[in-house]
Scaffold this motif. Sequence first.
Motif, mmCIF file in Angstrom:
data_model
loop_
_atom_site.group_PDB
_atom_site.id
_atom_site.type_symbol
_atom_site.label_atom_id
_atom_site.label_comp_id
_atom_site.label_asym_id
_atom_site.label_seq_id
_atom_site.Cartn_x
_atom_site.Cartn_y
_atom_site.Cartn_z
ATOM 1 N N GLY A 158 0.832 -1.203 0.000
ATOM 2 C CA GLY A 158 0.000 0.000 0.000
ATOM 3 C C GLY A 158 0.860 1.244 0.000
ATOM 4 O O GLY A 158 2.036 1.211 0.367
ATOM 5 N N ASP A 159 0.287 2.350 -0.426
ATOM 6 C CA ASP A 159 0.984 3.634 -0.490
ATOM 7 C C ASP A 159 2.295 3.552 -1.256
ATOM 8 O O ASP A 159 3.264 4.229 -0.919
ATOM 9 N N GLY A 160 2.371 2.662 -2.254
ATOM 10 C CA GLY A 160 3.556 2.567 -3.094
ATOM 11 C C GLY A 160 4.731 1.848 -2.443
ATOM 12 O O GLY A 160 5.836 1.877 -2.974
ATOM 13 N N TYR A 161 4.497 1.212 -1.283
ATOM 14 C CA TYR A 161 5.598 0.515 -0.603
ATOM 15 C C TYR A 161 5.670 -0.938 -1.046
ATOM 16 O O TYR A 161 4.764 -1.720 -0.792
ATOM 17 N N ARG A 162 6.756 -1.276 -1.703
ATOM 18 C CA ARG A 162 7.011 -2.648 -2.141
ATOM 19 C C ARG A 162 7.912 -3.309 -1.096
ATOM 20 O O ARG A 162 9.058 -2.900 -0.900
ATOM 21 N N VAL A 184 10.252 5.744 -0.184
ATOM 22 C CA VAL A 184 9.142 5.520 0.746
ATOM 23 C C VAL A 184 9.609 5.650 2.198
ATOM 24 O O VAL A 184 8.949 6.272 3.021
#
Length: 132
Positions: A37-41, A61
């Motif tokens: 979520g929120d672009g966190y891989r 991030v």
Amino acid sequence: MISYIHSTTILVSDQERALDFYVNTLGWEKRIDAMMGDGYRFLTVAPPGGQAELVLGPVAVLGGEPGVGITRGRGMEGASGISFAVEDVDGTYATLLERGVRFSGPPEGTPWGDKATWLIDPDGNRFFLTGS
């Protein structure tokens, strides 16, 4: 009870470049690759057969700066505080040097009897490579 350390995190500027280095250059395995979520891989790698995983944390991030490390001075600038154990330091050093891996220098003797050097990843994170 706690049975082992699951993971520790290093900061990387480019997760794909870091993944390529750890998997294709060092010969490690990709373990977890999940969007949180929120672009966190959430991306982890580990040596084959190893339990503890290395999280390749994206600076975009998590913030911070790759290659800064936890230590200052004493010739250990950028040290991550993470040590990699190998059976043959000289052999591992020679093999990885041929693959283009950077080191602080050739392995040297330590006061406790092992040999060691600093392995440096593409983001400047330094790992203590140690063994006989």
